[in-house]
Design an enzyme around this catalytic site. Structure first.
Site, PDB file in Angstrom:
ATOM      1  N   GLY A  69      61.718  34.203  91.040  1.00 33.50           N
ATOM      2  CA  GLY A  69      62.472  33.270  91.874  1.00 33.50           C
ATOM      3  C   GLY A  69      63.715  33.966  92.403  1.00 33.50           C
ATOM      4  O   GLY A  69      64.828  33.432  92.341  1.00 33.50           O
ATOM      5  N   HIS A  70      63.532  35.169  92.898  1.00 36.50           N
ATOM      6  CA  HIS A  70      64.647  35.929  93.454  1.00 36.50           C
ATOM      7  C   HIS A  70      64.090  37.144  94.209  1.00 36.50           C
ATOM      8  O   HIS A  70      62.895  37.448  94.122  1.00 36.50           O
ATOM      9  CB  HIS A  70      65.607  36.383  92.359  1.00 36.50           C
ATOM     10  CG  HIS A  70      64.949  37.178  91.279  1.00 36.50           C
ATOM     11  ND1 HIS A  70      64.711  36.677  90.026  1.00 36.50           N
ATOM     12  CD2 HIS A  70      64.433  38.423  91.292  1.00 36.50           C
ATOM     13  CE1 HIS A  70      64.101  37.585  89.310  1.00 36.50           C
ATOM     14  NE2 HIS A  70      63.912  38.655  90.043  1.00 36.50           N
TER      15      HIS A  70
END
Ligand code: T46
Length: 149
Positions: A61-62
């Protein structure tokens, strides 16, 4: 042995590629090899691994500004979704001799971890929180600032 590849300044999901590692089988089992800047297109400075991932958890998630990474499903299986802000791809890592190369400026998340799975990660640099883009909108804006989204 493959030569290190040149990665464009602003990578796309097409630059995320599965790399099959040289593997030596013998009656005792198998041995797969990753060497710095040989099978993977970067110098390896760090190794870490994810394990005992909670059922249903999503990790990642990055994106990273500068970091190159190579993910291997050492044990079990999990899905990796990569996105360049315009296109996305999803691959399942479930073989210990095949890994996914992820260049900088690519969003990733990992999900559907099977019980007992282990995700090994080789990285081109030491841990640096300033290298993370943890907000998707900021990631897309950073890509726009650097070229095309
Ligand atoms: C990535 C995916 C595949 C450290 O202190 N040192 C480290 O080398 C790493 C990787 C993490 N940490 C700390 C930072 C956080 O406090 O460990 C904690 C969990 O990290 P994070 O939430 O970033 O973990 P994941 O699984 O979401 O992401 C990790 C990597 O951080 C990331 O670079 O691409 O695995």
């Amino acid at each position: 042995m493959s030569e290190p590849v040149r990665v464009p300044a602003l990578a796309t999901v097409e630059d995320c590629r599965l790399i099959e590692l040289p593997t030596v089988p013998d009656p005792r089992g198998k041995l797969s090899i990753v060497e710095s800047a040989r099978q993977v297109p970067f110098e390896i400075k760090r190794f870490y691994y994810l394990y005992e991932v909670s059922a249903g958890a999503t990790r990642g998630g990055h994106a990273h500004l500068r970091l190159h990474q190579f993910l291997i499903g050492i044990s079990g299986s999990f899905d990796v979704r990569v996105s360049d802000g315009a296109s996305e791809r999803q691959v399942m890592l479930n073989r210990p001799h095949i890994g996914l190369y992820i260049p900088p400026m690519i969003w990733r998340d990992m999900s559907n971890f099977s019980s007992g799975s282990v995700c090994a990660v080789l990285a081109s640099d030491f841990y640096d929180e300033d290298d993370y883009l943890r907000e998707y909108d900021a990631f897309v804006a950073a890509r726009r600032g650097a070229g095309t989204a």
